[in-house]
Design an enzyme around this catalytic site. Sequence first.
Site, short mmCIF file in Angstrom:
data_model
loop_
_atom_site.label_atom_id
_atom_site.label_comp_id
_atom_site.label_asym_id
_atom_site.label_seq_id
_atom_site.Cartn_x
_atom_site.Cartn_y
_atom_site.Cartn_z
N GLY A 87 1.01 -1.10 -0.01
CA GLY A 87 -0.11 0.12 0.02
C GLY A 87 0.85 1.24 0.03
N GLY A 88 0.53 2.14 0.72
CA GLY A 88 1.11 3.69 0.67
C GLY A 88 2.60 3.58 1.42
N PRO A 91 6.40 -2.34 0.96
CG PRO A 91 8.22 -3.24 -0.09
CD PRO A 91 7.57 -1.84 0.29
CE LYS A 113 2.52 -1.33 7.29
NZ LYS A 113 1.23 -0.94 7.15
CG ASP A 208 -6.53 4.29 4.85
OD1 ASP A 208 -7.24 4.55 3.81
OD2 ASP A 208 -5.49 3.77 4.46
N1 ADP Z 1 -0.42 -9.65 8.41
C1 ADP Z 1 -0.65 -9.93 6.89
N2 ADP Z 1 -0.74 -11.02 6.32
C2 ADP Z 1 -1.06 -11.27 5.21
N3 ADP Z 1 -1.05 -10.19 4.55
C3 ADP Z 1 -0.81 -8.92 4.76
C4 ADP Z 1 -0.45 -8.70 6.33
N4 ADP Z 1 -0.36 -7.36 6.32
C5 ADP Z 1 -0.40 -6.75 5.10
N5 ADP Z 1 -0.49 -7.90 3.98
C6 ADP Z 1 -0.69 -7.49 2.59
O1 ADP Z 1 -0.15 -6.45 2.34
C7 ADP Z 1 -0.99 -5.30 1.80
C8 ADP Z 1 -0.47 -3.93 2.31
O2 ADP Z 1 -0.50 -3.94 3.89
P1 ADP Z 1 -0.89 -2.62 4.47
O3 ADP Z 1 -0.55 -2.80 5.86
O4 ADP Z 1 -2.44 -2.18 4.35
O5 ADP Z 1 0.13 -1.79 3.93
P2 ADP Z 1 0.05 -0.15 3.69
O6 ADP Z 1 0.24 0.79 5.14
O7 ADP Z 1 1.21 0.09 2.87
O8 ADP Z 1 -1.33 0.24 3.03
C9 ADP Z 1 -2.25 -5.67 2.33
O9 ADP Z 1 -3.40 -5.23 1.67
C10 ADP Z 1 -2.16 -7.38 2.35
O10 ADP Z 1 -2.46 -7.66 1.00
MG MG Z 2 -3.15 -0.30 3.39
#
Ligand code: ADP
Ligand code: MG
Length: 443
Positions: A87-88, A91, A113, A208
């Site tokens: 997302g933002g 990865p 992340k 969000d």
């Molecule tokens: N704990 C997790 N287990 C499995 N997939 C995850 C997990 N956390 C994130 N993801 C994958 O990564 C993507 C982006 O994570 P997210 O926390 O929303 O990041 P951002 O803060 O960059 O938006 C999620 O939409 C999901 O597909």
């Molecule tokens: Mg996100």
Amino acid sequence: MTVKRITWRSLILSCYMTENPSPKPTKKAIVSKQSSFQRISMTDLSSSTLSEDLSVSLAGSNLYVFTVAELRVITQNFSQSNFLGEGGFGPVHKGFIDDKLRPGLKAQPVAVKLLDLDGTQGHREWLTEVIFLGQLRHPHLVKLIGYCCEEEHRLLAYEYMPRGSLENQLFRRYSVSLPWSTRMKIALGAAKGLAFLHEAEKPVIYRDFKASNILLDSDYTAKLSDFGLAKDGPEGDDTHVSTRVMGTHGYAAPEYIMTGHLTAASDVYSFGVVLLELLTGRRSVDKTRPHREQSLAEWARPQLKCPRKLGRIMDPRLEGQYSETGAQKAAQLAYECLSHRPKLRPTMSSVVKTLETLKDYVDIPMVTFVYTAPGESDSNKESVKECDSPPKELKRENGNQNYGNRHHGHRHHRTKSPKSQSVYSETALNQNIKNGLNSPRKA
Ligand SMILES: Nc1ncnc2c1ncn2[C@@H]1O[C@H](COP(=O)(O)OP(=O)(O)O)[C@@H](O)[C@H]1O
Ligand SMILES: [Mg+2]
């Protein structure tokens, strides 16, 4: 209640002590029982958060501190084959920790992340997640296991959610369609997560809420993740929090976009959008559709109160295998959540109550048949007539009544959400107001 003062100096200072980039990977940063302490809010941290001399009270965390090197090993050097999504912030990669990494930390898969250093987010969003998710624990919030803060690097390690995000499950092109009961289970789980935040002793506005931030366990238990934009709710007599407009097009409440006034009701609006996504199988914004269908909320809301129209906007991938009564109740709920008047929206706890009852509707057809006996045609006409004159509020909100029922079947599998669309800033807001943000086709 007394708040035990525990310095977080070791945590935050280590983020700035570049001469000592590897904090000793020994034990949990803070270990305490959450129930006996009050949650530290972001406002408690104030500006010192970003300064070198940060020393704050924090209770309730049970987080492990990792080094970049450790997380590299865990994720096989952030290999592409372990990539889960983005997302933002940056990865996310799957990793596996063994039981030797830290005493007391069991062997388990994790999701790591990693801050994209060229992206728009940074220390603030990282710290927000650590502060909120580090202290909040609930069956419908993803568990933060630990973090890493080394030189400019910022990472977070969460429990791994085997079914990924709702976005992937609902919109992935080659997946089996989620059954109706699973969709309602997900809606209920996510609603419980939001209700917990809104009703906490110190309420939290999630800000969000969207399909890519709802993660799914192996049994489709929904858990909210990604607290980078979360905000402490209004305090005292305040009715709202004034803040920069951040969020995601297609999900953010119109009054928040227009005024910057954030309330729990803004989350309720976003919940309504996700509920619509579950009902229709359409994305909140879909630029591949005709203009008038691009904004899901604008297009679908006028059709939610009429059973005949509702039948036409339901996800064709459900192939009619859903409870009609349940769908009508869910549609009515979405309609209320999407009210343009925030005060008319239900609270999340009332949303939870309504969704709880949907489990009881089992009128799911095994085979879909339509047979109209000649004598029934007149009564059918009656109901059509009724549906064709929508309630006044609908007319006012959307003059265009000829929305039709076209499903184009364009679904794009996109693990990486485009950053430029995902989070918008004040500047973008002003621009969008000029362009008419509420019409995402122009945004
Ligand atoms: N704990 C997790 N287990 C499995 N997939 C995850 C997990 N956390 C994130 N993801 C994958 O990564 C993507 C982006 O994570 P997210 O926390 O929303 O990041 P951002 O803060 O960059 O938006 C999620 O939409 C999901 O597909
Ligand atoms: Mg996100």
